[in-house]
Every structure is written in structure tokens, then in C-alpha cells.
Design a protein around this motif. Structure first.
Motif, short mmCIF file in Angstrom:
data_model
loop_
_atom_site.label_atom_id
_atom_site.label_comp_id
_atom_site.label_asym_id
_atom_site.label_seq_id
_atom_site.Cartn_x
_atom_site.Cartn_y
_atom_site.Cartn_z
N VAL A 56 -39.58 -4.04 0.57
CA VAL A 56 -38.37 -4.80 0.89
C VAL A 56 -37.94 -4.45 2.31
O VAL A 56 -37.88 -3.27 2.67
CB VAL A 56 -37.24 -4.49 -0.11
CG1 VAL A 56 -35.95 -5.22 0.29
CG2 VAL A 56 -37.65 -4.88 -1.52
N ILE A 57 -37.65 -5.47 3.10
CA ILE A 57 -37.31 -5.28 4.51
C ILE A 57 -35.82 -4.99 4.66
O ILE A 57 -34.98 -5.74 4.18
CB ILE A 57 -37.68 -6.54 5.32
CG1 ILE A 57 -39.18 -6.82 5.23
CG2 ILE A 57 -37.25 -6.38 6.79
CD1 ILE A 57 -39.58 -8.20 5.72
N HIS A 152 -39.25 1.49 -5.95
CA HIS A 152 -38.12 2.42 -5.82
C HIS A 152 -36.80 1.70 -6.06
O HIS A 152 -35.93 2.19 -6.80
CB HIS A 152 -38.13 3.04 -4.42
CG HIS A 152 -37.00 3.99 -4.17
ND1 HIS A 152 -37.01 5.30 -4.63
CD2 HIS A 152 -35.82 3.84 -3.51
CE1 HIS A 152 -35.88 5.90 -4.27
NE2 HIS A 152 -35.14 5.03 -3.59
N LEU A 153 -36.66 0.53 -5.46
CA LEU A 153 -35.40 -0.21 -5.56
C LEU A 153 -35.21 -0.87 -6.93
O LEU A 153 -34.08 -1.15 -7.32
CB LEU A 153 -35.33 -1.27 -4.46
CG LEU A 153 -35.39 -0.73 -3.02
CD1 LEU A 153 -35.49 -1.88 -2.04
CD2 LEU A 153 -34.17 0.14 -2.73
N TYR A 159 -30.41 4.96 -8.60
CA TYR A 159 -29.08 4.63 -8.07
C TYR A 159 -28.06 5.67 -8.53
O TYR A 159 -28.07 6.11 -9.67
CB TYR A 159 -28.65 3.24 -8.53
CG TYR A 159 -29.46 2.14 -7.89
CD1 TYR A 159 -28.97 1.40 -6.83
CD2 TYR A 159 -30.75 1.85 -8.36
CE1 TYR A 159 -29.72 0.40 -6.23
CE2 TYR A 159 -31.51 0.86 -7.77
CZ TYR A 159 -30.99 0.14 -6.71
OH TYR A 159 -31.74 -0.84 -6.12
N LEU A 160 -27.18 6.04 -7.61
CA LEU A 160 -26.10 6.98 -7.88
C LEU A 160 -24.77 6.29 -7.59
O LEU A 160 -24.72 5.30 -6.86
CB LEU A 160 -26.22 8.23 -7.01
CG LEU A 160 -27.56 8.97 -7.02
CD1 LEU A 160 -27.60 10.01 -5.91
CD2 LEU A 160 -27.80 9.61 -8.38
N VAL A 161 -23.70 6.83 -8.14
CA VAL A 161 -22.36 6.37 -7.80
C VAL A 161 -21.66 7.49 -7.05
O VAL A 161 -21.58 8.61 -7.54
CB VAL A 161 -21.55 5.99 -9.06
CG1 VAL A 161 -20.10 5.65 -8.68
CG2 VAL A 161 -22.20 4.82 -9.77
N ILE A 190 -26.05 -5.01 -4.14
CA ILE A 190 -26.92 -6.17 -4.33
C ILE A 190 -28.28 -5.74 -4.85
O ILE A 190 -28.85 -6.38 -5.75
CB ILE A 190 -27.04 -6.94 -3.01
CG1 ILE A 190 -25.70 -7.63 -2.68
CG2 ILE A 190 -28.16 -7.98 -3.08
CD1 ILE A 190 -25.64 -8.22 -1.29
N LEU A 191 -28.81 -4.64 -4.32
CA LEU A 191 -30.10 -4.14 -4.79
C LEU A 191 -30.01 -3.65 -6.24
O LEU A 191 -30.96 -3.83 -7.02
CB LEU A 191 -30.59 -3.02 -3.88
CG LEU A 191 -31.08 -3.48 -2.50
CD1 LEU A 191 -31.30 -2.28 -1.58
CD2 LEU A 191 -32.37 -4.30 -2.62
#
Length: 200
Positions: A56-57, A152-153, A159-161, A190-191
Motif C-alpha cells: 500500500v502506497i 500488515h495493514l 492496530y493500537l488505540v 481508514i486503514l
């Protein structure tokens, strides 16, 4: 032998019904005023197939910019009067910022809008990018163009908050770190939406 499309998970995600998102999703106490004025914007989520898999760019914004200096972002920006729609906006901005010519993209679709704290309603435009693409940064806006593996995405576990003080209040937001890159805010939100849709 039929070779599976490496973006089949992304295409499936586009077909799933989902609601819009915002920078305030993790802050339920924030009450947004009705009738607020939001400016349309388009960002490009570009997927490019490399030897190691789909990437992903992303960009790192110039530290000299007035707004969001040094932050990680998708190529994109506000819709101009000459743009036919937000898809055209995302493609134009990607061409200007990272040298991605529209002829090297295949638009797959869009996700619902994302509202930002800076009063934009941002439409994520998902596109397949020709593997021959090599980025050329616009030095006034982009400090660096880099790629992150889709694997990864697409993993919600990455993902963390986190939170910080913003305008006198504690604001919570998603982050999805990758190597030296601190991906947070609207980009990470968005990811995260992409990851959730791909997970089903």
C-alpha cells in the motif's frame, strides 16, 4: 491454471456494506454540531503488487507544511472546482504528489466518507497500481513515499488505540506502527476500516 487475484480480499471488502467513519469514532463524548460545513476531499489507497506481495502506497508529508507536517498520509487532498468528482481529485493529487499517472491506475471503488477533525469529508478511493510505478515526490508537499505490506495493514491485531490532549480534551485514535513510521489519525482509522472489512 487460474491464478487468484492478489487483491481479491480488497475487492470483497469493497462489496461489504459499511457505514461512514470519522476521527471522532473513539470519542463518543464529542457532540458534533448539526449543519456543520464539511469540505469534500479524495485520497488514494493505491495497491501495487511487488515481489514480496501487495503493498500500500503512503507518504510522509513535508515537515515544512503548515497543516499536518511530517504526518503519514495517503496521496490526496481537497476537491478543486475543476475536478469532476472526488475520484478525479484523488487521481489528480496522486499524480501531483507522488508522480502516479492516472493511466497507471485501475480504480476498484470507494469506501464511505471519513470525517476529519479539520472539517473535511474524505472519500477513500481504492485502486490497483501498475507494478511499473516508481514514485517521484513533489518536494514541497511530500518528504518521502514508502510502501507498507497489505498483510500488515489487513491484520486488526496490528492496530493500537492511543490518546493525547487536543483542544483541552483527551482524544483517542488508532495507530498502526510499521518500522520507523508512526501511522495514526485519519490514515490509521481508514486503514482499520479496510482491515475490518477484509476480515469480514
Amino acid at each position: 491454471m487460474i491464478v487468484p487475484d492478489p487483491l481479491s480480499g480488497v475487492i470483497t471488502a469493497l462489496g461489504r456494506v459499511s457505514s461512514s467513519s470519522s476521527d471522532f469514532d473513539l470519542n463518543p463524548d464529542v457532540i458534533l454540531p448539526e449543519g456543520r460545513s464539511l469540505r469534500p476531499a479524495g485520497v488514494l489507497i493505491g495497491f501495487v503488487e511487488r515481489a514480496g506481495g501487495v503493498q500500500v502506497i503512503l507518504t510522509k508529508r513535508s515537515s515544512a507544511l503548515r497543516h499536518h507536517p511530517g504526518q503519514i498520509a495517503f496521496p490526496g487532498g481537497k476537491q478543486d472546482e475543476g475536478d469532476s468528482d472526488v475520484i478525479a481529485t484523488a487521481l489528480r493529487e496522486a499524480h501531483e504528489e507522488v508522480g502516479l499517472h492516472p493511466d497507471m491506475t485501475q480504480v476498484l471503488g470507494t469506501f464511505p466518507c471519513h470525517e476529519t477533525v479539520t472539517s473535511f469529508t474524505m472519500t477513500p478511493v481504492l485502486a490497483r497500481v501498475d507494478p511499473a510505478f516508481r514514485p517521484v515526490s513533489e518536494p514541497g508537499e511530500v518528504e518521502e513515499v514508502f510502501e507498507v505490506p497489505l498483510t500488515h495493514l489487513a491484520d486488526p491485531a496490528n492496530y493500537l488505540v492511543q490518546s493525547r490532549q487536543w483542544r483541552g480534551q483527551r482524544r483517542h485514535y488508532f495507530v498502526v506502527p510499521y518500522g520507523p513510521y508512526y501511522i495514526w489519525g485519519a490514515t490509521a482509522r481508514i486503514l482499520r476500516g479496510l482491515a475490518d472489512r477484509m476480515a469480514g
